[in-house]
Design a protein around this motif. Structure first.
Motif, PDB file in Angstrom:
ATOM      1  N   ALA A  69       1.400  10.601  -2.863  1.00 36.73           N
ATOM      2  CA  ALA A  69       1.070   9.470  -2.005  1.00 36.73           C
ATOM      3  C   ALA A  69       0.355  10.013  -0.773  1.00 36.73           C
ATOM      4  CB  ALA A  69       2.330   8.707  -1.603  1.00 36.73           C
ATOM      5  N   PRO A  70      -0.350   9.146  -0.030  1.00 38.03           N
ATOM      6  CA  PRO A  70      -0.971   9.585   1.228  1.00 38.03           C
ATOM      7  C   PRO A  70       0.080  10.123   2.187  1.00 38.03           C
ATOM      8  CG  PRO A  70      -1.741   7.395   0.588  1.00 38.03           C
ATOM      9  CD  PRO A  70      -0.612   7.726  -0.321  1.00 38.03           C
ATOM     10  N   ILE A 124      -6.009   2.058  -0.768  1.00 40.26           N
ATOM     11  CA  ILE A 124      -5.500   3.055  -1.711  1.00 40.26           C
ATOM     12  C   ILE A 124      -6.262   2.922  -3.020  1.00 40.26           C
ATOM     13  CG2 ILE A 124      -3.179   3.157  -0.727  1.00 40.26           C
ATOM     14  CD1 ILE A 124      -2.270   1.330  -3.037  1.00 40.26           C
ATOM     15  N   SER A 129      -5.206   8.282  -4.292  1.00 37.80           N
ATOM     16  CA  SER A 129      -5.686   8.581  -2.941  1.00 37.80           C
ATOM     17  C   SER A 129      -5.394   7.401  -2.033  1.00 37.80           C
ATOM     18  CB  SER A 129      -7.194   8.888  -2.936  1.00 37.80           C
ATOM     19  OG  SER A 129      -7.920   7.768  -3.431  1.00 37.80           O
ATOM     20  N   GLY A 130      -5.464   7.655  -0.741  1.00 38.34           N
ATOM     21  CA  GLY A 130      -5.255   6.606   0.236  1.00 38.34           C
ATOM     22  C   GLY A 130      -5.899   6.975   1.550  1.00 38.34           C
ATOM     23  N   VAL A 136      -0.490   6.490  -7.355  1.00 42.79           N
ATOM     24  CA  VAL A 136      -1.631   6.429  -6.426  1.00 42.79           C
ATOM     25  C   VAL A 136      -2.389   7.751  -6.493  1.00 42.79           C
ATOM     26  CG1 VAL A 136      -2.264   6.274  -3.993  1.00 42.79           C
ATOM     27  CG2 VAL A 136      -0.516   4.757  -4.921  1.00 42.79           C
ATOM     28  N   VAL A 184       0.849  -1.192   0.000  1.00 40.45           N
ATOM     29  CA  VAL A 184       0.000   0.000   0.000  1.00 40.45           C
ATOM     30  C   VAL A 184       0.883   1.240   0.000  1.00 40.45           C
ATOM     31  CG1 VAL A 184      -2.128  -0.932   0.997  1.00 40.45           C
ATOM     32  CG2 VAL A 184      -0.240  -0.323   2.502  1.00 40.45           C
ATOM     33  N   ALA A 185       1.154   1.763  -1.185  1.00 38.95           N
ATOM     34  CA  ALA A 185       1.844   3.057  -1.350  1.00 38.95           C
ATOM     35  C   ALA A 185       3.144   3.141  -0.562  1.00 38.95           C
ATOM     36  CB  ALA A 185       0.911   4.192  -0.951  1.00 38.95           C
TER      37      ALA A 185
END
Length: 793
Positions: free
Chosen positions: A601-602, A639, A653-654, A651, A572-573
């Motif tokens: 990235a988040p 994500i 969004s997260g 990416v 995840v990212a």
């Protein structure tokens, strides 16, 4: 009178005799003067050997300090310190001694070939203390600092070299002092040192100490120096090191490179299993396009149609616009032929190298990927894991700062060696005088760590080049000084020059790189080691540069694919969504830079920060200790990616949902330090980005502290704690999220009924803030039953 003083008086000459000796020696200033000195003492009665000497004005100061100012120094006699010379190490009559080597040195270390042909020197640490080391192997002799100075003064190049290397290496009560004032004799151990990869003792190791611990005036020296000789020198049969090659584009260099490559393909089992050249590993996804180099004057793009064939890949720094790049408009014409004059020098050099090595095809991203087609880019970038891993060879243009530089120019000429020493060759007919060769020790520039300047390798500064390096089975690296072959078994300079690999990028473990990889058993030692290796990759990758910040997650996608298969965790990212995700959140930046433009990235991912020095908390061991120290809980982590066909790509969004306690904070800046005040006491923080405005204006509503983890001991092993014992607690700093904070944030994900925050920093509570921990209730039993549930975007 004490027995100790009585012994010294018995062993040493009187102060008056020493002063007289020093004055007599200083009185003779002629370079060719021959002096005969007589010293009447219990230990040095008789005549000291006739010496030819040159004195300078400072010699009197040294001799007076060493022999006259203190009655606790030994006379400069040849019998003061004698080398330990096992007779079996000197099998034949010694050849005549050169005038540049002192007699005792010639009969000792030089008669035994400086220990290079004996057992290699190895270190044996007793414990984790820096002062608890012992050594084995090599050749050892003992000499006092005063005798070492005496021999160096009379022209011994070896003793003068040791004195220069030692310098001011003695420390007592935090005060540096001259080595000649040390009382104890020096233990000098010299010999070869086995290179961990090649097994060839091409380096001379020198270990000097006086057996005293750190707080009682030690003398410490550990040097590992490359040695080489010429191919026609008598010493060449025993000393395998050669001078570095500077003609990196010559036919002779390519012939030597082919020998190394073929030896790797033929003999290195680890490389053979991994390489696409091995018949049992012709599996994987082939790149869509390659450059046909069979006619270097008319290269062209060809389609592979999914068939794997031998090709070389190019790793280089673009550094400038690439007008030659493949686009939708020129793809069809490039498949007919490419005018070499339209290509930058680095790609022309790569085509030449591929042709010289007998490989007919080349892969390079600027030509083999349609650069103005997002669909083609995402499809080809998803193949990066296999493009470099299945290449027969990767050409690493490490010396080229930009594509137009090229990398086949002759390198700077060799500098004069720092020292040339005689080498007494063993063997030969019985009773025959041994041959004397020469070994060279290059200047300090090429003996540093690493021997070839790591910072001079431009591909070490580019983020894309990290996975190209780690994923390659073998690479031909064109550095600014020479050319070397780096494979999955060893790294060697072409032509036999010694290579110091202290600062080499560590290879990926077999469990990650092996083609038959399967998920490792979770929480096993191997699994934890792979996770730590990922953290090391992130530290290296995050500090590298990118021309386009939006490529932050794309440029490591090939590595992610390899690690995901080994760990069996969801990516995840930049982080792994498993039981240790909480620990992965505790990354922090050593240096804060302005926040990058746009969304990458988040905020909870290290990829959201600008290229920084990122540090991680290593995973806790054993796993029960981490569970006992948890102060938060991950509810979910999701994500959204830009292209579903490229799940490891950009990416959009997260959203990370945590259940944890939130503590209102006041952020205040004091000089260079930043502190957060939480009700009682304060905690130190590191912000994720540089703040151009005053902190109060940046966060008018304040920030929130979220404790993530306490440092606790495990029940199985009370000595085992995963973090430094000075850190009691670590967590995140959050600020309220508003849409203006980023281009996307948590858009597109289900964040209804959640209060949203964004990460702005990291904090830790040090051991001296234990009372603050007690005041906040962070050191006792921790319950998440009343904790809040919130989201971080």
């Amino acid at each position: 009178m004490s027995p100790r003083l009585d012994r010294k008086r018995h062993d040493l000459c009187s102060r008056r005799q020493h002063v007289s000796l020093a004055r007599q020696m200083v009185a003779v200033r002629s370079p060719a003067a021959r002096v005969v000195l007589h010293v009447n003492s219990p230990t040095t009665k008789g005549k000291i050997s006739t010496l030819q000497c040159t004195f300078i004005s400072c010699l009197f100061e040294h001799l007076a300090a060493a022999f006259g100012a203190s009655a606790r120094r030994s006379a400069p006699s040849t019998s003061v310190s004698s080398a330990l010379m096992p007779s079996q190490l000197i099998p034949k009559p010694l050849p005549p001694r050169p005038s540049s080597i002192y007699s005792a040195c010639w009969k000792g270390p030089f008669a035994t070939q400086l220990g290079l042909l004996g057992q290699p020197i190895e270190d044996h640490p007793h414990d984790h203390s820096a002062d608890s080391w012992s050594w084995s192997g090599g050749y050892t002799y003992h000499v006092s600092p005063q005798a070492l100075l005496f021999r160096a003064t009379f022209g011994c190049e070896w003793c003068g070299f040791l004195m220069k290397q030692l310098g001011a290496r003695t420390l007592k009560s935090n005060m540096w002092r001259p080595i000649t004032r040390c009382r104890r004799p020096l233990n000098v151990r010299i010999g070869g040192v086995l290179e961990t990869e090649s097994g060839d003792p091409a380096a001379l190791c020198i270990v000097v100490d006086n057996g005293i611990n750190l707080y009682d005036g030690p003398v410490r020296l550990y040097d590992k120096l490359s040695t080489y000789t010429t191919a026609d020198d008598p010493a060449a049969r025993y000393v395998h090191g050669r001078a570095r090659r500077t003609d990196v584009g010559s036919d002779r260099t390519f012939a030597l490179a082919m020998e190394c490559i073929e030896r790797c393909v033929r003999e290195h089992e680890r490389c053979r299993v991994i390489s696409s050249s091995h018949p049992n590993t012709l599996v994987g996804r082939a790149p869509t396009r390659l450059i046909d180099c069979t006619e270097p004057q008319q290269p062209r793009i060809v389609l592979t149609n999914g068939a794997l064939r031998d090709y070389v890949a190019l790793s280089y720094v673009w550094g400038e616009d690439q007008p030659h790049r493949t686009t939708k408009a020129n793809l069809s014409s490039y498949m007919v032929g490419i005018n070499p004059s339209d290509l930058p020098q680095t790609i022309r050099d790569a085509i030449y190298v591929a042709h010289k090595l007998g490989v007919g095809f080349l892969w390079t991203g600027s030509l083999c990927i349609v650069q103005d087609s997002p669909q083609d880019k995402h499809r080809e970038l998803a193949l990066m894991c296999d493009v470099y891993r299945h290449a027969y060879l990767t050409i690493d243009a490490a010396s080229a700062a930009k594509a137009s530089d090229g990398f086949l120019q002759d390198r700077p000429p060799l500098e004069p060696p720092m020292l040339i020493l005689p080498f007494i060759c063993p063997g030969g007919p019985p009773n025959a005088v041994a041959e004397v060769g020469k070994i060279h020790i290059p200047g300090s520039k090429y003996n540093a760590s690493p021997s070839l300047d790591r910072l001079s390798l431009t591909t070490r500064q580019r983020a894309w080049c990290l996975q190209e390096k780690l994923l390659s089975t073998r690479s031909l690296v064109f550095t600014q000084e020479t050319v070397r072959l780096a494979c999955q078994t060893m790294t060697q300079n072409i032509g036999g020059a010694w290579h110091n690999d202290v600062d080499e990028v560590p290879r990926l473990p077999d469990s990650v790189f092996h083609p038959g990889r399967r998920p490792i058993e979770r929480y096993s030692d191997e699994w934890m080691d792979v996770r730590r290796r990922w953290h090391a990759v992130v530290r290296d990758y995050a500090s590298r540069e990118l021309s386009y910040p939006s490529d932050k997650l794309v440029a490591c996608a090939g590595l992610v694919e390899m690690f995901a298969a080994a760990l069996g965790s969801v990516y995840v990212a930049g982080l792994w969504n498993d039981d240790f995700l909480l620990l992965d959140l505790l990354w922090h930046c050593k240096l804060a830079l302005p926040a990058p433009p746009g969304y990458r990235a988040p905020s909870w991912s290290w990829a959201s920060a600008m290229h920084l020095l990122v540090e991680y908390r290593d995973p806790a061991r054993p796993e029960t200790a981490f569970r006992r120290g948890k102060m938060a809980e991950v509810v979910s982590c999701t994500i959204a990616v830009q292209d579903e066909s490229f799940p490891l790509g950009p990416v959009t969004s997260g959203l990370l949902v945590l259940r944890a306690q939130l503590f209102k904070c006041k952020l205040q800046e004091e000089r260079s330090a930043k502190e957060v005040y939480v009700e009682c006491g304060s905690i130190q923080v590191r912000l994720d980005s540089h703040l151009d405005r005053e902190l109060e204006k940046t966060y008018p509503d304040g920030v929130w502290a979220v404790p993530i983890r306490r440092n606790v001991q495990s029940e199985e092993d009370p000595e085992d704690v995963s973090e430094s014992s000075t850190t009691l607690c670590a967590g995140l700093l959050l600020a309220d999220h508003v849409e203006a904070d980023s281009d996307n944030g948590g858009g597109g994900l289900d964040n209804r009924n959640l209060r949203l925050f964004r990460r702005v920093g990291y904090f830790e509570v040090e051991h001296w803030r234990h009372r603050d921990m007690q005041s906040l209730g962070w050191d006792g039993e921790w319950s998440l039953e009343t904790a809040a549930q919130f989201g971080i975007v």
